[in-house]
Design a protein around this motif. Structure first.
Motif, PDB file in Angstrom:
ATOM      1  N   GLY A 149       0.819  -1.212   0.000  1.00 20.40           N
ATOM      2  CA  GLY A 149       0.000   0.000   0.000  1.00 20.40           C
ATOM      3  C   GLY A 149       0.844   1.250   0.000  1.00 20.40           C
ATOM      4  O   GLY A 149       0.561   2.216  -0.719  1.00 20.40           O
ATOM      5  N   ALA A 150       1.910   1.267   0.788  1.00 23.99           N
ATOM      6  CA  ALA A 150       2.797   2.429   0.815  1.00 23.99           C
ATOM      7  C   ALA A 150       3.518   2.589  -0.518  1.00 23.99           C
ATOM      8  O   ALA A 150       3.613   3.702  -1.055  1.00 23.99           O
ATOM      9  N   ALA A 151       4.000   1.499  -1.064  1.00 27.33           N
ATOM     10  CA  ALA A 151       4.699   1.581  -2.350  1.00 27.33           C
ATOM     11  C   ALA A 151       3.748   1.989  -3.468  1.00 27.33           C
ATOM     12  O   ALA A 151       4.107   2.782  -4.343  1.00 27.33           O
ATOM     13  N   GLY A 152       2.533   1.493  -3.446  1.00 25.39           N
ATOM     14  CA  GLY A 152       1.554   1.860  -4.457  1.00 25.39           C
ATOM     15  C   GLY A 152       1.163   3.318  -4.379  1.00 25.39           C
ATOM     16  O   GLY A 152       0.955   3.980  -5.402  1.00 25.39           O
ATOM     17  N   ALA A 153       1.058   3.850  -3.169  1.00 27.46           N
ATOM     18  CA  ALA A 153       0.705   5.264  -3.008  1.00 27.46           C
ATOM     19  C   ALA A 153       1.819   6.166  -3.525  1.00 27.46           C
ATOM     20  O   ALA A 153       1.555   7.221  -4.098  1.00 27.46           O
ATOM     21  N   VAL A 154       3.056   5.750  -3.347  1.00 26.80           N
ATOM     22  CA  VAL A 154       4.187   6.573  -3.787  1.00 26.80           C
ATOM     23  C   VAL A 154       4.357   6.498  -5.302  1.00 26.80           C
ATOM     24  O   VAL A 154       4.576   7.505  -5.969  1.00 26.80           O
ATOM     25  N   THR A 155       4.228   5.312  -5.875  1.00 28.09           N
ATOM     26  CA  THR A 155       4.503   5.141  -7.301  1.00 28.09           C
ATOM     27  C   THR A 155       3.262   5.208  -8.183  1.00 28.09           C
ATOM     28  O   THR A 155       3.390   5.173  -9.401  1.00 28.09           O
ATOM     29  N   GLY A 156       2.078   5.322  -7.595  1.00 25.17           N
ATOM     30  CA  GLY A 156       0.834   5.322  -8.363  1.00 25.17           C
ATOM     31  C   GLY A 156       0.777   6.335  -9.496  1.00 25.17           C
ATOM     32  O   GLY A 156       0.476   5.986 -10.635  1.00 25.17           O
ATOM     33  N   PRO A 157       1.040   7.625  -9.241  1.00 27.81           N
ATOM     34  CA  PRO A 157       0.948   8.617 -10.327  1.00 27.81           C
ATOM     35  C   PRO A 157       1.936   8.381 -11.468  1.00 27.81           C
ATOM     36  O   PRO A 157       1.586   8.540 -12.633  1.00 27.81           O
ATOM     37  N   SER A 158       3.156   7.957 -11.161  1.00 26.49           N
ATOM     38  CA  SER A 158       4.127   7.740 -12.235  1.00 26.49           C
ATOM     39  C   SER A 158       3.758   6.515 -13.074  1.00 26.49           C
ATOM     40  O   SER A 158       3.920   6.518 -14.290  1.00 26.49           O
ATOM     41  N   VAL A 159       3.219   5.477 -12.440  1.00 21.53           N
ATOM     42  CA  VAL A 159       2.778   4.304 -13.183  1.00 21.53           C
ATOM     43  C   VAL A 159       1.583   4.662 -14.063  1.00 21.53           C
ATOM     44  O   VAL A 159       1.503   4.255 -15.222  1.00 21.53           O
TER      45      VAL A 159
END
Length: 68
Positions: free
Chosen positions: A49-59
């Protein structure tokens, strides 16, 4: 009068852009947490969840660019 209308338009445009980023972060966090939970259980859900929140916009931007 003209300055206040221009200011209102600029504020609306800025808030619209923020909403898009927030939605991307929430979606990324949800996908990351789901994937992490499947792979590593509760600890994986937190880390995913933490990794997804950080990388979500760039993905999201990368996927959008690849689809055009």
């Amino acid at each position: 009068m003209r300055l206040s209308i221009l200011t209102l338009f600029a504020a609306a445009l800025t808030l619209g852009a923020c909403g898009n980023t927030v939605e991307q972060r929430i979606g990324g966090a949800a996908v990351g947490a789901g994937t992490g939970a499947i792979v590593a259980g509760p600890v994986g859900a937190v880390v995913g969840g933490a990794a997804g929140a950080v990388t979500g916009p760039s993905v999201s931007r990368a996927v959008r660019r690849a689809s055009y």
